[in-house]
Design a protein around this motif. Structure first.
Motif, mmCIF file in Angstrom:
data_model
loop_
_atom_site.group_PDB
_atom_site.id
_atom_site.type_symbol
_atom_site.label_atom_id
_atom_site.label_comp_id
_atom_site.label_asym_id
_atom_site.label_seq_id
_atom_site.Cartn_x
_atom_site.Cartn_y
_atom_site.Cartn_z
ATOM 1 N N ASP A 1 -23.451 19.157 29.195
ATOM 2 C CA ASP A 1 -24.171 19.107 27.916
ATOM 3 C C ASP A 1 -25.613 19.529 28.159
ATOM 4 O O ASP A 1 -26.553 18.794 27.898
ATOM 5 C CB ASP A 1 -24.108 17.696 27.335
ATOM 6 N N GLU A 2 -25.750 20.716 28.648
ATOM 7 C CA GLU A 2 -27.056 21.208 29.087
ATOM 8 C C GLU A 2 -27.952 21.466 27.874
ATOM 9 O O GLU A 2 -27.885 22.537 27.285
ATOM 10 C CB GLU A 2 -26.820 22.499 29.853
ATOM 11 N N GLU B 1 -31.472 20.367 27.669
ATOM 12 C CA GLU B 1 -32.918 20.306 27.891
ATOM 13 C C GLU B 1 -33.514 21.667 27.539
ATOM 14 O O GLU B 1 -33.069 22.681 28.086
ATOM 15 C CB GLU B 1 -33.179 19.980 29.363
ATOM 16 N N PRO B 2 -34.489 21.715 26.630
ATOM 17 C CA PRO B 2 -35.041 23.017 26.265
ATOM 18 C C PRO B 2 -35.495 23.800 27.494
ATOM 19 O O PRO B 2 -36.200 23.278 28.339
ATOM 20 C CB PRO B 2 -36.236 22.645 25.373
ATOM 21 N N GLY B 3 -35.038 25.033 27.575
ATOM 22 C CA GLY B 3 -35.396 25.877 28.704
ATOM 23 C C GLY B 3 -34.359 25.890 29.811
ATOM 24 O O GLY B 3 -34.512 26.610 30.787
ATOM 25 N N THR B 4 -33.298 25.101 29.677
ATOM 26 C CA THR B 4 -32.280 25.040 30.729
ATOM 27 C C THR B 4 -31.084 25.906 30.355
ATOM 28 O O THR B 4 -30.568 25.797 29.244
ATOM 29 C CB THR B 4 -31.795 23.592 30.937
ATOM 30 N N ARG C 1 -21.618 21.368 25.943
ATOM 31 C CA ARG C 1 -22.399 21.357 24.700
ATOM 32 C C ARG C 1 -21.781 22.340 23.705
ATOM 33 O O ARG C 1 -21.234 23.380 24.070
ATOM 34 C CB ARG C 1 -23.873 21.639 24.954
ATOM 35 N N GLY C 2 -21.889 21.966 22.422
ATOM 36 C CA GLY C 2 -21.208 22.728 21.372
ATOM 37 C C GLY C 2 -21.744 24.131 21.168
ATOM 38 O O GLY C 2 -21.097 24.963 20.539
ATOM 39 N N TYR D 1 -28.849 16.348 21.725
ATOM 40 C CA TYR D 1 -29.470 16.355 23.062
ATOM 41 C C TYR D 1 -29.169 15.062 23.803
ATOM 42 O O TYR D 1 -28.932 15.053 25.002
ATOM 43 C CB TYR D 1 -30.971 16.529 22.841
ATOM 44 N N ILE D 2 -29.158 13.956 23.061
ATOM 45 C CA ILE D 2 -29.024 12.656 23.699
ATOM 46 C C ILE D 2 -27.692 12.528 24.440
ATOM 47 O O ILE D 2 -27.562 11.753 25.387
ATOM 48 C CB ILE D 2 -29.182 11.523 22.650
#
Lengths: 286, 602
Positions: free
Chosen positions: B284-285, B287-290, B325-326, B370-371
């Motif tokens: 579920d990556e 994190e902004p920028g990842t 992640r979706g 995100y959580i």
């Protein structure tokens, strides 16, 4: 004669609380130990009849060696741990949590909170007049009780009481996310279209007055609600053979609210619609 | 349980979407014939369905919501009620779950939804222009948090619901191309191959990215020809205890951000007497920028499958969940293909490689939260509850997914296990590498693999740093800024910690001096306000107060900002100390570092 279950004797756990060595039965929370020692720790989402959700974070304490603060209501006492309930760090978090809460919802009917705000020096007004608030009109969709989510701190107690911890009705849940999260029925439908059975056990556990008897809500609106003028009489509900204790709150010779003692082994504070709301006939004076 | 489902009925399409996932209903008790008021049959009345057997399928709630949303584009009252009847889930709870995820809508909306990324890397590369262009063209779109396409920023994702849903990625995006993709997503050109995101592709010395670009990500044979499945064979030769010993000795630590020793986590899970044990791969990556895990999954999907099998074997799990992640449709397709191929060839299933070990993997899609990258929130999400973090202790190794001992590892952590086994712990530790997601104002953005010990300067030399650099954000929104004169920070967990910052998930976002720092900080604050689950007060209200204060001082400096900065510090400290999970605890990190290290608002 009432049989009081004693349970198995529990071992004692020894740990340090504010520099003093204390003993608490194994399995106790830090909060249990604090209360046994006579220390006042503020709590909102903790309730004596429910497993705490530890969501409000007003009871946080400092456990030595831990990166963050721990909720006293849920963290179990462990042998050798060192806990500070009154450190600057704890007081800071409690103060800010109280400010965040009181700046976002109406806490005027939350017992105890005014004292804590003073004790911790919280200034809810300092986020300015434009600080976002939960603006919700009270939901009056039935004759029995009112949901005023402008007073809700999202402690999850009503959801737990309605759901698996007591009533198993699951009429309400938390919907949405973040600051927009609200306690809600499916599609925010009126209670009358939901699975609600009007046991009122959610009102019993609500710490802020967001849930209240319609009678209380109306009297508050009219300015006639006066707890100092009320008497409380605990009796036995006459509807069925279970024998629940009911406590009748009476003002000016009218029943204005019904509760049940939380330490009653039959109810643990819970009632059904009849015990909770079925008192109108008592007042039928014709 | 006294369930009350209301009168709303599903449309035929919604019913079909749910039935495709769950199979047709078997009786009037779960919405079959007779449940519409025409009466239960004699058979129904003699045989009640429900109880534990029905409620045990609660974990299919999220897949069920996806099924309806994929088919119709939104979730109606009737569809939700039908899904609740089928799974015996209280409608209020299902509503709470559905409203938790940003990719679902409980209100009617067009079948085509455009997600335009406005997060850090895209904001630094002109996301505003894309949004303005879309508005001018009258294309309706949703502003989205990071889509994990930062190397091709600005990015947009188009999703069209239907019997076979269509997705299109437009990156780098121009408003015209996005509008065109929204009109006909099926006609959008193919995405560039994953190797295009790896500037080092094909170079010697790569360990984790060795196969990206070199193998056909669809072909199991090609994967095996490039050394695939040697690690699993070695694992079977060693036995579970020796695999854990090897991983422990390698010194491998978790790459998701917390840097917990993987061997210790596995050992703790494996030694739990309670069962069954579960393995969870956290993909579920968010994190902004990842975007490193996306590149690994798209470029070398079988490696993820093999590594999960090794991990499952080591911890004694027979079931693995890959929580993806979706927003990663291509990774989903590639991984689904990899699982099918691996099953067909006996590399997953009742008897993996003929070794008598049963293991299978199920992919679960996130839906925009995100959580859910927080491991306990992820468990709740898989189980069909709101993705709210649980309090720890108990830790997942003791009570994790479905309340059972669970080892949860990030994608990058897991693929590291393959070289640990093929090379041996010692050789691995001697040349351990880390993936970095470089984005922003660099000439060659992408995923880089560098040995531990390389400095930030080394990395930016490779990626082509801008002439006039203002700052580098390490670790994403939950990380911290460093100055251009801090290029000698070693890119290790210890090195960054010693420098008072964090490596986090490996985000290296470079900002040149044209960037408006207050805008970026405000975007970070908006992100946390949007993504807070709302469970605990410091985070739910604190992130709102943080955003309000940053908005007030967006154009202020010096004495005019002093009061609000003091307020930010107080709120930030309480969020860090008193929040339940890492989201709230880190929501103030980046802002604090910008004030203290970069002199923002000074």
């Amino acid at each position: 004669m009432t049989a009081v279950p004693l349970g198995l004797p529990r071992r004692l756990v020894e740990f340090t609380l504010d520099g003093e060595t204390v003993r608490a039965p194994e399995g106790s929370t830090i909060l249990d130990a604090c209360r046994a020692e006579g220390k006042d720790v503020p709590t909102l989402c903790q309730g004596d009849t429910l497993t705490p959700k530890n969501a409000c974070r007003v009871c946080v304490v400092e456990v030595e060696g831990a990166r963050t603060l721990a909720p006293a209501c849920s963290r179990r006492a462990e042998p050798g741990m060192s806990v500070r309930t009154d450190s600057e760090r704890t007081r800071h978090s409690r103060k800010v949590v109280l400010e965040l809460l009181a700046s976002s919802v109406d806490m005027s009917t939350t017992p105890g909170v005014a004292g804590w705000i003073e004790e911790y020096g919280a200034e809810p007004g300092r986020f300015g007049p434009d600080a976002a608030r939960v603006e919700e009109d009270p939901k009056v969709d039935n004759e029995l009780y009112v949901r005023d989510y402008g007073k809700c701190i999202l402690c999850y107690k009503c959801v737990d009481a309605c759901g698996e911890q007591w009533q198993n009705t699951f009429a309400i849940a938390v919907a949405g996310r973040g600051f927009d999260a609200r306690i809600s029925t499916e599609h925010a439908a009126p209670l009358t279209d939901s699975a609600c059975v009007y046991c009122g056990n959610c009102i019993e556990v609500c710490p802020t007055g967001a849930l209240s008897f319609k009678s209380e809500f109306d009297m508050r609106a009219a300015g006639t609600w006066d707890e100092s003028a009320q008497t409380e009489t605990t009796t036995v509900c006459a509807y069925c053979g279970v024998g629940c204790n009911v406590t009748l709150h009476v003002q000016d010779n009218d029943i204005v609210k019904v509760t049940s003692p939380h330490d009653n082994p039959v109810t643990h504070g819970n009632l059904c619609i009849k015990g909770r709301f079925g008192f109108a006939h008592v007042q039928n004076r014709d | 349980m006294d369930l009350h489902f209301g009168d709303s009925r599903p449309t035929d399409e919604e019913r079909a979407a749910v039935d495709t996932l769950l199979g047709p209903p078997v009786s009037a008790w779960d919405a079959g014939p007779g449940s519409d008021g025409s009466g239960r049959s004699e058979k129904d009345l003699r045989w009640a369905r429900g109880g534990h057997a029905a409620r045990e399928r609660r974990d299919l709630l999220l897949p069920g919501l996806h099924a309806v949303n994929d088919r119709v584009g939104w979730i109606s009252e009737g569809a939700l009620a039908y899904l609740c009847r089928r799974l015996m889930v209280p409608p209020a709870e299902a509503y709470g779950v559905a409203t938790f995820y940003s990719m679902f809508s409980l209100r009617p909306r067009p079948t085509t939804v455009v997600h335009a990324c406005t997060d850090l890397a895209c904001a630094a590369r002109g996301a505003d222009r894309v949004c303005a262009g879309l508005e001018a063209a009258g294309v309706s779109f949703e502003r989205s948090p990071c889509l994990g396409l930062c190397e091709r920023a600005p990015a947009a994702l188009v999703v069209r619901a239907g019997e076979s849903p269509v997705t299109a990625v437009v990156a780098p995006a121009a408003a015209g191309a996005v509008a065109e993709a929204a009109r006909a997503p099926a006609d959008a050109g193919p995405e560039p191959v994953a190797a295009d995101a790896v500037p080092q592709a094909g170079q010697d010395g790569l360990v984790l990215l060795r196969r990206v670009g070199a193998v056909d990500p669809y072909s199991l044979d090609d994967y095996r020809a490039h050394g695939g499945y040697t690690a699993l064979r070695r694992a079977f030769a060693l036995g579970p205890a020796a695999v854990i010993r090897e991983v422990t000795e390698s010194g491998l630590v978790g790459r998701g951000g917390a840097a917990f020793p993987t061997g210790r986590k596995w050992q703790a899970t494996a030694s739990q007497p309670d069962g069954p044990h579960y393995l969870v791969c956290n993909a579920d990556e968010s994190e902004p920028g990842t975007f490193k895990d996306r590149v690994v999954m798209e470029g070398d999907p079988y490696a993820v499958v093999e590594a999960m099998t090794v991990a499952g074997y080591a911890v004694g799990a027979h079931r693995g969940y890959l929580y993806l992640r979706g927003e990663y449709p291509r990774a989903l397709g590639l991984l689904e293909n990899a699982l099918t191929q691996a099953r067909a060839r006996g590399l997953l299933g009742d008897d993996v490689l003929g070794q008598g070990y049963a293991f299978d993997i199920e992919i679960r899609r996130g839906a925009g939260a995100y959580i859910c990258g927080e491991e306990t929130a992820l468990f709740n999400s898989i189980e069909g509850y709101r993705g709210e973090p649980r309090s720890k202790p108990p830790f997942p190794v003791e009570k994790g997914l479905f309340g059972k001992p669970t080892a949860a590892n990030n994608v990058e952590t897991l693929v590291n296990v393959l070289p640990v086994l093929t090379r041996g712990a010692e050789a691995f530790a001697a040349a351990e590498t880390k993936l970095f997601c470089v984005s922003g104002s660099v000439s060659r953005p992408g995923v880089y693999e560098l040995p531990f010990g390389a400095t930030l300067g080394d990395l930016l030399e490779l990626a082509g740093k801008p002439e006039r650099m203002r700052a580098v954000l390490l670790g994403g929104a939950a990380g911290g800024f460093v100055r251009p004169d801090e290029m000698d920070i070693p890119l290790t967990f210890e090195g960054t910690r010693a420098a008072g910052t964090t490596l986090g998930s490996g985000v290296v976002l470079v900002l040149d001096d044209r960037v408006e720092l207050p805008r970026i900080l405000l975007r970070i604050a908006e992100f946390f306000r949007d993504e807070s689950c709302g469970q605990c007060v410091p985070c739910r209200v604190g992130t709102v107060r943080q955003e309000e204060a940053l908005r007030r001082i967006a154009d202020r400096t010096g004495a005019a900002a002093v009061d609000d900065i003091a307020l930010l510090r107080e709120v930030g400290r309480a969020m860090r100390d008193a929040s339940i999970c890492g989201l709230g605890q880190t929501a103030w990190n980046a802002v604090e570092s910008a004030i203290d290290r970069l002199g923002a608002y000074a």
